[in-house]
Motif scaffolding. Sequence first.
Motif, mmCIF file in Angstrom:
data_model
loop_
_atom_site.group_PDB
_atom_site.id
_atom_site.type_symbol
_atom_site.label_atom_id
_atom_site.label_comp_id
_atom_site.label_asym_id
_atom_site.label_seq_id
_atom_site.Cartn_x
_atom_site.Cartn_y
_atom_site.Cartn_z
ATOM 1 N N GLY A 165 1.487 10.226 -5.923
ATOM 2 C CA GLY A 165 0.547 10.767 -4.946
ATOM 3 C C GLY A 165 -0.005 12.108 -5.386
ATOM 4 N N THR A 166 -0.614 12.798 -4.446
ATOM 5 C CA THR A 166 -1.211 14.104 -4.736
ATOM 6 C C THR A 166 -0.441 15.254 -4.109
ATOM 7 N N TYR A 167 0.666 14.959 -3.411
ATOM 8 C CA TYR A 167 1.461 16.001 -2.775
ATOM 9 C C TYR A 167 2.935 15.835 -3.133
ATOM 10 N N PRO A 168 3.647 16.952 -3.341
ATOM 11 C CA PRO A 168 5.099 16.852 -3.520
ATOM 12 C C PRO A 168 5.767 16.479 -2.190
ATOM 13 N N ILE A 169 6.938 15.890 -2.289
ATOM 14 C CA ILE A 169 7.687 15.485 -1.099
ATOM 15 C C ILE A 169 8.961 16.327 -1.070
ATOM 16 N N VAL A 224 4.870 15.865 -7.785
ATOM 17 C CA VAL A 224 3.889 14.870 -8.218
ATOM 18 C C VAL A 224 4.184 14.494 -9.658
ATOM 19 N N SER A 225 4.155 13.231 -9.962
ATOM 20 C CA SER A 225 4.420 12.602 -11.262
ATOM 21 C C SER A 225 5.883 12.675 -11.681
ATOM 22 N N GLU A 226 6.757 13.074 -10.787
ATOM 23 C CA GLU A 226 8.189 13.139 -11.104
ATOM 24 C C GLU A 226 8.865 11.822 -10.707
ATOM 25 N N THR A 227 9.841 11.413 -11.500
ATOM 26 C CA THR A 227 10.635 10.217 -11.223
ATOM 27 C C THR A 227 11.982 10.644 -10.670
ATOM 28 N N ILE A 228 12.427 9.947 -9.623
ATOM 29 C CA ILE A 228 13.748 10.208 -9.059
ATOM 30 C C ILE A 228 14.577 8.936 -9.139
ATOM 31 N N LEU A 229 15.876 9.115 -9.008
ATOM 32 C CA LEU A 229 16.810 7.993 -8.957
ATOM 33 C C LEU A 229 17.407 7.958 -7.556
ATOM 34 N N ILE A 230 17.241 6.839 -6.880
ATOM 35 C CA ILE A 230 17.888 6.628 -5.579
ATOM 36 C C ILE A 230 19.095 5.735 -5.816
ATOM 37 N N PRO A 282 16.730 -12.160 -4.009
ATOM 38 C CA PRO A 282 15.940 -10.968 -4.302
ATOM 39 C C PRO A 282 16.206 -9.873 -3.264
ATOM 40 N N TYR A 283 16.211 -8.636 -3.734
ATOM 41 C CA TYR A 283 16.488 -7.479 -2.892
ATOM 42 C C TYR A 283 15.182 -6.938 -2.321
ATOM 43 N N ARG A 284 15.299 -6.274 -1.196
ATOM 44 C CA ARG A 284 14.146 -5.645 -0.567
ATOM 45 C C ARG A 284 14.510 -4.229 -0.166
ATOM 46 N N LEU A 285 13.717 -3.271 -0.633
ATOM 47 C CA LEU A 285 13.927 -1.859 -0.314
ATOM 48 C C LEU A 285 12.749 -1.377 0.520
ATOM 49 N N VAL A 286 13.057 -0.727 1.636
ATOM 50 C CA VAL A 286 12.034 -0.107 2.469
ATOM 51 C C VAL A 286 12.327 1.389 2.497
ATOM 52 N N LEU A 287 11.324 2.183 2.157
ATOM 53 C CA LEU A 287 11.431 3.638 2.190
ATOM 54 C C LEU A 287 10.383 4.148 3.162
ATOM 55 N N ALA A 288 10.827 4.802 4.238
ATOM 56 C CA ALA A 288 9.923 5.392 5.227
ATOM 57 C C ALA A 288 10.057 6.907 5.136
ATOM 58 N N LEU A 289 8.979 7.554 4.729
ATOM 59 C CA LEU A 289 8.977 9.007 4.601
ATOM 60 C C LEU A 289 8.841 9.666 5.975
ATOM 61 N N PRO A 290 9.267 10.920 6.108
ATOM 62 C CA PRO A 290 9.110 11.614 7.391
ATOM 63 C C PRO A 290 7.648 11.729 7.831
ATOM 64 N N SER A 291 6.713 11.650 6.891
ATOM 65 C CA SER A 291 5.285 11.720 7.230
ATOM 66 C C SER A 291 4.803 10.458 7.933
ATOM 67 N N GLY A 292 5.589 9.385 7.885
ATOM 68 C CA GLY A 292 5.195 8.134 8.508
ATOM 69 C C GLY A 292 4.800 7.072 7.503
#
Length: 170
Positions: A82-86, A135-141, A152-162
């Motif tokens: 994206g264009t914003y850091p989280i 921005v452009s950084e990779t993280i490990l969850i 097959p696995y399913r991952l849902v990630l909901a950010l605080p922004s919605g």
Amino acid sequence: MKAKLRLRGISSPVGEALMLLAVITASMAIISALIYNVTLMGSEIKKSGTRAAAYIGSSITFVDAYVNSSTSCHYIYLKNTGTYPIADLGNATIILGNETSSYLLSFAGYNTTPSSFSGEWSYVDIEKPNEIWDVSETILIIACPPTSLTPPYRLVLALPSGNTFTWKYG
């Protein structure tokens, strides 16, 4: 015929002056209230615009994932495209599951390793360890469901922004 002269007394100009003063005072009070409300509305509009820009500017790309067979923990690599850091990823919601069941995982903390079958998740900044997903950084969850899952696995990630992101893998 005699013309009648009307004489105005002293009370009439004083009354008019008092009325004029009352009108000016009331007008100033109304103008002050309007200016305050317009300023307040402008501030709220600016906040809404900032939130909307962060919402629109959020984009996450799934990079890779694997499951540790001995712990059943999922190691998921995600990139902020994206264009914003989280900065508040710890307040995100993660749901991990498959086609038959899903588990809401609780946040174990930054840069920690949840234990197997704990129902917890954590994340690690791989490139710049500072608890901000730049921005452009990779993280490990690291996500450890309370029970072993089948693909097959399913991952849902909901950010605080919605913003909500869903990936299938495995």
